[in-house]
Design an enzyme around this catalytic site. Sequence first.
Site, PDB file in Angstrom:
ATOM      1  N   ARG A  94     -12.299  -3.826  -7.085  1.00  8.73           N
ATOM      2  CA  ARG A  94     -12.393  -4.533  -6.062  1.00  8.73           C
ATOM      3  C   ARG A  94     -13.912  -4.554  -5.441  1.00  8.73           C
ATOM      4  O   ARG A  94     -14.766  -3.742  -5.255  1.00  8.73           O
ATOM      5  CB  ARG A  94     -11.404  -4.118  -4.905  1.00  8.73           C
ATOM      6  CG  ARG A  94     -10.194  -3.828  -5.236  1.00  8.73           C
ATOM      7  CD  ARG A  94      -9.276  -3.387  -3.809  1.00  8.73           C
ATOM      8  NE  ARG A  94      -9.964  -2.160  -3.433  1.00  8.73           N
ATOM      9  CZ  ARG A  94      -9.267  -2.113  -1.812  1.00  8.73           C
ATOM     10  NH1 ARG A  94      -8.306  -2.566  -1.457  1.00  8.73           N
ATOM     11  NH2 ARG A  94      -9.846  -1.042  -1.349  1.00  8.73           N
TER      12      ARG A  94
ATOM     13  N   PHE B 296       0.992  -1.130   0.135  1.00  9.88           N
ATOM     14  CA  PHE B 296       0.092   0.110   0.079  1.00  9.88           C
ATOM     15  C   PHE B 296       0.826   1.232  -0.062  1.00  9.88           C
ATOM     16  O   PHE B 296       2.111   1.352   0.728  1.00  9.88           O
ATOM     17  CB  PHE B 296      -0.893  -0.101   1.101  1.00  9.88           C
ATOM     18  CG  PHE B 296      -2.012   1.221   1.082  1.00  9.88           C
ATOM     19  CD1 PHE B 296      -3.046   0.824   0.160  1.00  9.88           C
ATOM     20  CD2 PHE B 296      -1.869   2.219   1.832  1.00  9.88           C
ATOM     21  CE1 PHE B 296      -4.298   1.774   0.236  1.00  9.88           C
ATOM     22  CE2 PHE B 296      -2.857   3.084   1.774  1.00  9.88           C
ATOM     23  CZ  PHE B 296      -4.162   2.936   1.008  1.00  9.88           C
TER      24      PHE B 296
ATOM     25  N   ASP C  10       1.132  -5.119   8.599  1.00 10.79           N
ATOM     26  CA  ASP C  10       0.224  -4.288   8.259  1.00 10.79           C
ATOM     27  C   ASP C  10      -1.255  -5.235   8.183  1.00 10.79           C
ATOM     28  O   ASP C  10      -1.319  -6.083   7.212  1.00 10.79           O
ATOM     29  CB  ASP C  10       0.162  -3.567   6.919  1.00 10.79           C
ATOM     30  CG  ASP C  10      -0.723  -2.351   6.859  1.00 10.79           C
ATOM     31  OD1 ASP C  10      -1.863  -2.664   7.007  1.00 10.79           O
ATOM     32  OD2 ASP C  10      -0.429  -1.576   6.094  1.00 10.79           O
TER      33      ASP C  10
ATOM     34  N   TYR D 262     -11.695   1.345  10.320  1.00  8.33           N
ATOM     35  CA  TYR D 262     -12.750   1.775   9.521  1.00  8.33           C
ATOM     36  C   TYR D 262     -13.145   0.853   8.659  1.00  8.33           C
ATOM     37  O   TYR D 262     -14.317   1.150   7.903  1.00  8.33           O
ATOM     38  CB  TYR D 262     -12.711   2.932   9.263  1.00  8.33           C
ATOM     39  CG  TYR D 262     -11.094   3.375   8.436  1.00  8.33           C
ATOM     40  CD1 TYR D 262     -10.945   2.862   7.225  1.00  8.33           C
ATOM     41  CD2 TYR D 262     -10.141   4.113   8.975  1.00  8.33           C
ATOM     42  CE1 TYR D 262      -9.691   3.063   6.642  1.00  8.33           C
ATOM     43  CE2 TYR D 262      -8.932   4.423   8.548  1.00  8.33           C
ATOM     44  CZ  TYR D 262      -8.643   3.670   7.320  1.00  8.33           C
ATOM     45  OH  TYR D 262      -7.455   4.036   6.655  1.00  8.33           O
ATOM     46  N   LYS D 263     -12.495  -0.521   8.281  1.00  9.77           N
ATOM     47  CA  LYS D 263     -13.030  -1.467   7.234  1.00  9.77           C
ATOM     48  C   LYS D 263     -13.893  -2.256   7.920  1.00  9.77           C
ATOM     49  O   LYS D 263     -14.927  -2.068   8.299  1.00  9.77           O
ATOM     50  CB  LYS D 263     -11.768  -1.962   6.756  1.00  9.77           C
ATOM     51  CG  LYS D 263     -10.625  -1.036   5.885  1.00  9.77           C
ATOM     52  CD  LYS D 263      -9.447  -1.559   5.368  1.00  9.77           C
ATOM     53  CE  LYS D 263      -8.484  -0.715   4.920  1.00  9.77           C
ATOM     54  NZ  LYS D 263      -8.953   0.360   3.886  1.00  9.77           N
TER      55      LYS D 263
END
Length: 399
Positions: A371, A124, A201, A226-227
């Site tokens: 995605r 990322f 991560d 927050y996912k």
Amino acid sequence: MATPSDVLDRADPLAGFRERFLIDDDLVAYLDGNSLGRLPAATADRLASFVREEWGGRLIRGWEESWVALPVTVGDELGAALLGAAAGQTVIADSTSVNIYKLLHAAAGVRPDRDEILIDATNFPTDRYLVESVAASRGMTVRWLEPDLVENVTVELLGGALSDRTAVVVLSQVDYRSGTLLDLPALTTRIHAAGAVVIWDLCHSVGVVPIELDRDSVDFAVGCTYKYLNGGPGAPAFMYVAARHLAASSQPIAGWWSAADLFAMSETYEAAPSIRKMLSGTPSVPGILAVQEGVRLVAEAGLAAIRRKSEQLTAYVVELLDEAGMEIVTPREPALRGSHVTVRHPDARRVSVEMTQQGVVPDFREPDLIRLGLSPLATSFAEAAAGVAVLVELAGPRR
């Protein structure tokens, strides 16, 4: 006649959890829970109560009564329920990016005789940018892995890049593009065999993949909330520092919240001996409370059940995409992927925009990836099928 998705939904033991979220009536399908999870109804109630009764009613007295302890107490709650982490190793603080910055300095500091940081070139962006920044500031060198999109970082690929110069390895447990799930235990073991430490991560795995940081001897870990934890936009992230590294770990943002005595207002800085040493400034109390509600919801459902549904959801979506002849760049084996499925399409940006216009929210990634995030507690099989149907229609030949 019942559709396959109806049959799957009726057999789903987690189906009732969907009612615990605020569901968007204007959407056909929300397939971006791997970027921002839906709002749990309990979180809306908890924050409303906090505003009225704690902030409004207790004012500054709230700090002494409960707020000061929140970064650690909620960190312990998250660690125990979702990370396989004993108390005193996990803390809620800041953003993922700030936490990676802190952990990179801490990790490099426990291997001061080595001068390389190893990371995959496809990780990322924030992970890569911070590795370059910290390496430059510490006079270290970045060594880049070049993994395949789907196979991703393997023990063999990693082993060929490790050396006696490797201080820190940074890896994401689930690849943010393809959804590939890396072999955390095996990769950690290989890194330790080379004398290095690892920062994992966990942004795309926490809450949907069972994780055992203590058992697998992970050194450091970071993740957002927050996912799949549904903590809300900009919710504070978490850090994990293994107990064996706490004494030797130091971080570069020595704010008053990391001091040994928070309210001493000392002229000189002395870091807390505990996980609190990883804090910096005043925490976001409503943000941590939202995280706590998300953690408790996931813990109630159980990670084993969540993982089973995640595998079933992704398998169902893969089947639908295969029937439509779509190109999938996600591992075929359910055990080798996280909770999103990625499609490659030459006109992915246009398709993503038009999907959203038709009430299906996916996630576009440059240059040609779409995605489909499948959040087990909030996504039904029928919703997933409806979203894929719109994708397939729009991805076909232009009329």
